[in-house]
Design an enzyme around this catalytic site. Structure first.
Site, PDB file in Angstrom:
ATOM      1  N   TYR A  40     -12.196  -3.172 -11.929  1.00 55.34           N
ATOM      2  CA  TYR A  40     -11.748  -2.512 -13.147  1.00 55.34           C
ATOM      3  C   TYR A  40     -11.522  -3.574 -14.219  1.00 55.34           C
ATOM      4  O   TYR A  40     -11.407  -4.754 -13.926  1.00 55.34           O
ATOM      5  CB  TYR A  40     -10.422  -1.776 -12.929  1.00 55.34           C
ATOM      6  CG  TYR A  40     -10.407  -0.773 -11.821  1.00 55.34           C
ATOM      7  CD1 TYR A  40     -10.669   0.570 -12.071  1.00 55.34           C
ATOM      8  CD2 TYR A  40     -10.108  -1.158 -10.518  1.00 55.34           C
ATOM      9  CE1 TYR A  40     -10.629   1.506 -11.051  1.00 55.34           C
ATOM     10  CE2 TYR A  40     -10.073  -0.227  -9.492  1.00 55.34           C
ATOM     11  CZ  TYR A  40     -10.330   1.101  -9.764  1.00 55.34           C
ATOM     12  OH  TYR A  40     -10.291   2.019  -8.754  1.00 55.34           O
ATOM     13  N   HIS A  65      -7.097 -11.199   4.482  1.00 55.99           N
ATOM     14  CA  HIS A  65      -8.496 -10.923   4.762  1.00 55.99           C
ATOM     15  C   HIS A  65      -9.075 -12.019   5.645  1.00 55.99           C
ATOM     16  O   HIS A  65      -8.711 -13.190   5.518  1.00 55.99           O
ATOM     17  CB  HIS A  65      -9.302 -10.840   3.456  1.00 55.99           C
ATOM     18  CG  HIS A  65      -9.045  -9.591   2.685  1.00 55.99           C
ATOM     19  ND1 HIS A  65      -9.396  -9.453   1.364  1.00 55.99           N
ATOM     20  CD2 HIS A  65      -8.472  -8.407   3.047  1.00 55.99           C
ATOM     21  CE1 HIS A  65      -9.054  -8.253   0.939  1.00 55.99           C
ATOM     22  NE2 HIS A  65      -8.496  -7.604   1.946  1.00 55.99           N
ATOM     23  N   ARG A 116      -3.386  -2.514  -6.295  1.00 54.60           N
ATOM     24  CA  ARG A 116      -3.670  -3.760  -5.580  1.00 54.60           C
ATOM     25  C   ARG A 116      -4.860  -4.486  -6.194  1.00 54.60           C
ATOM     26  O   ARG A 116      -4.896  -5.708  -6.254  1.00 54.60           O
ATOM     27  CB  ARG A 116      -3.914  -3.473  -4.099  1.00 54.60           C
ATOM     28  CG  ARG A 116      -2.627  -3.179  -3.340  1.00 54.60           C
ATOM     29  CD  ARG A 116      -2.875  -2.677  -1.930  1.00 54.60           C
ATOM     30  NE  ARG A 116      -3.952  -3.345  -1.218  1.00 54.60           N
ATOM     31  CZ  ARG A 116      -3.849  -4.558  -0.675  1.00 54.60           C
ATOM     32  NH1 ARG A 116      -2.720  -5.239  -0.794  1.00 54.60           N
ATOM     33  NH2 ARG A 116      -4.864  -5.075  -0.022  1.00 54.60           N
ATOM     34  N   ARG A 133       0.843  -1.189   0.000  1.00 51.96           N
ATOM     35  CA  ARG A 133       0.000   0.000   0.000  1.00 51.96           C
ATOM     36  C   ARG A 133       0.881   1.243   0.000  1.00 51.96           C
ATOM     37  O   ARG A 133       2.056   1.198   0.334  1.00 51.96           O
ATOM     38  CB  ARG A 133      -0.925   0.016   1.220  1.00 51.96           C
ATOM     39  CG  ARG A 133      -1.955  -1.113   1.207  1.00 51.96           C
ATOM     40  CD  ARG A 133      -3.024  -0.867   2.244  1.00 51.96           C
ATOM     41  NE  ARG A 133      -3.961   0.152   1.785  1.00 51.96           N
ATOM     42  CZ  ARG A 133      -4.612   0.967   2.601  1.00 51.96           C
ATOM     43  NH1 ARG A 133      -4.401   0.924   3.889  1.00 51.96           N
ATOM     44  NH2 ARG A 133      -5.469   1.847   2.126  1.00 51.96           N
ATOM     45  N   LYS A 135       2.873  -1.437  11.266  1.00 48.39           N
ATOM     46  CA  LYS A 135       1.869  -2.204  11.992  1.00 48.39           C
ATOM     47  C   LYS A 135       1.517  -3.468  11.234  1.00 48.39           C
ATOM     48  O   LYS A 135       1.336  -3.461  10.032  1.00 48.39           O
ATOM     49  CB  LYS A 135       0.604  -1.355  12.174  1.00 48.39           C
ATOM     50  CG  LYS A 135      -0.489  -2.042  12.953  1.00 48.39           C
ATOM     51  CD  LYS A 135      -1.679  -1.112  13.103  1.00 48.39           C
ATOM     52  CE  LYS A 135      -2.803  -1.789  13.864  1.00 48.39           C
ATOM     53  NZ  LYS A 135      -3.983  -0.914  13.997  1.00 48.39           N
TER      54      LYS A 135
END
Length: 415
Positions: free
Chosen positions: A343, A330, A307, A214, A242
């Site tokens: 997309y 996830h 991503r 990210r 983190k």
């Protein structure tokens, strides 16, 4: 000027009162009180004579406090009566509004707060509900829910944008940006202040594309980190980011060397360019400026489209949804499904031999591997010819003792 109440609350008025609200002598004190009221402490603990005295309140994250402060300012603004709103020379002290918060004596009902918020600016239903929740928690009012049947103008606008995004071909956008970086931005110098944002944006973009990280994690990598990624194909080093508790390592494994080599080339010439404040919106502004410089037009440009591109290719090339979900960290595949094919990623049958991986937006561990000779059909993402992709090379690097072994990295297929 139209003095109809519907035009009283606007950006000009808000900006004036925002300054006065923040400069009020009780602002910090009452904001802290308001923030504390957002905590959800069970009554059986709060009202227990024994355990209540040992209660530990976990500090709010900086991003949470930033959101709360924004809501608090808007709340105070919406509590100001219309008669005072546009009278900038009035001696209105705001004591009435601040005192109502302290004493939990509501000046307006939640529905009126909704009306005033919508009068100020177009917001989504979700944003409006969060503001209402903040208000009801602050004032100890019953929960107020916006009706399910409601769709606000901003929600309709975003829905239309999302529908249009399905027709955006990410492969073409990525190639266009990389072409701009290669031909123009990499030749710029950070000695010129105006060019620094483009240089930062280019480095971070290439790191994101090369690792799947990210945007806020990409900007934490150093030139040494890039050297290790390019040379060995992976890196294990704690970089102070983190991560979720069940993770036992902090691995960064390079997928594609070409973008990383381009990032390194620019980074070496501008070694201090990414030294910016931790909690800043600068990376996102740089990203948008990069797209503008490359003449890429999007209704809602977002850095995480990279991503989306990576994870969609993994899934479209046959990787099970559950594995993609695990690699993205996830909790369920439902979260991952939301990421997929938002997309048009521009897939064609010639891309089946590409190797790549993706990272989760809530985790700093990237599991990316670039085996020597991996072929990526994209002009700017392919043709890594450095010959340094072997992960077995163990010399000449500052992280010799921290490099992870090859058996803890997943080999991923990618377009």
């Amino acid at each position: 000027m139209n003095n109809h109440p519907a035009t009283l609350r606007n950006e000009s008025s808000f900006n004036y009162w925002k300054s006065r609200i923040q400069n009020h002598d009780k602002f910090d004190e009452i904001f802290e009180l308001t923030t504390d009221r957002q905590r959800c402490t069970p009554d059986e603990v709060k009202n227990n004579s024994l355990w209540s005295q040992y209660m530990f309140c976990k500090p709010f994250a900086p991003t949470t406090l930033k959101s709360y402060k924004s809501r608090f300012i808007k709340l105070i603004y919406c509590l100001i009566d219309d008669e005072y709103l546009n009278n900038y020379y009035d001696t209105h002290t705001l004591n009435k509004e601040f005192n109502s918060i302290v004493q939990q004596q509501p000046l307006i009902k939640p529905e009126e707060l909704c009306r005033r918020m919508l009068e100020l600016r177009s917001v989504t239903k979700e944003t409006l509900q969060l503001t209402i929740n903040f208000y009801t928690n602050t004032m100890n009012l019953p929960e107020y829910k916006i009706p399910k049947q409601v769709m606000l103008p901003r929600d309709k606008e975003i829905k239309n944008i999302k529908n249009n995004e399905k027709n955006i071909v990410l492969r073409e956008i990525i190639n266009t940006i990389l072409d701009c970086i290669e031909k123009k931005i990499k030749h710029l110098s950070s000695e010129f202040v105006h060019d620094r944002g483009l240089i930062r944006g280019a480095i971070v973009f290439c790191i994101m594309l090369g690792t799947g990280m990210r945007i806020n994690r990409s900007r934490h990598l150093s030139v040494d980190d890039l050297n290790t990624l390019i040379k060995r194909g992976k890196l294990r080093q704690a970089i102070g980011l983190k991560r979720k508790k069940h993770r036992t390592s902090n691995s960064l494994n390079s997928i594609k060397q070409k973008p990383l080599e381009l990032a390194r080339e620019i980074y070496i010439k501008n070694p201090n360019i990414l030294n910016i404040s931790k909690n800043t919106s600068t990376p996102f502004k740089d990203f948008k400026r990069l797209l503008k410089e490359a003449n890429v037009e999007m209704d809602r440009p977002r850095s995480n489209m990279i991503r989306h591109y990576l994870s969609s290719n993994l899934y479209n090339n046959g990787m099970p949804l559950q594995k993609v979900a695990r690699l993205m960290n996830h909790e369920s595949s439902a979260s991952t499904r939301h990421y997929l094919n938002k997309y048009d990623v521009g897939v064609d049958e010639s891309d089946d031999n590409d190797e790549d991986d993706d990272d989760d937006e809530n985790d700093d561990r990237i599991i990316d591997e670039n085996p020597s000779g991996a072929n990526i059909s994209n002009y700017d993402i392919n043709n890594s010819s450095s010959g340094n992709s072997s992960s077995n090379n163990t010399s000449g690097n500052d992280f010799n003792n921290n490099i992870s072994s090859g058996d803890d990295a997943d080999l991923l297929s990618f377009n």
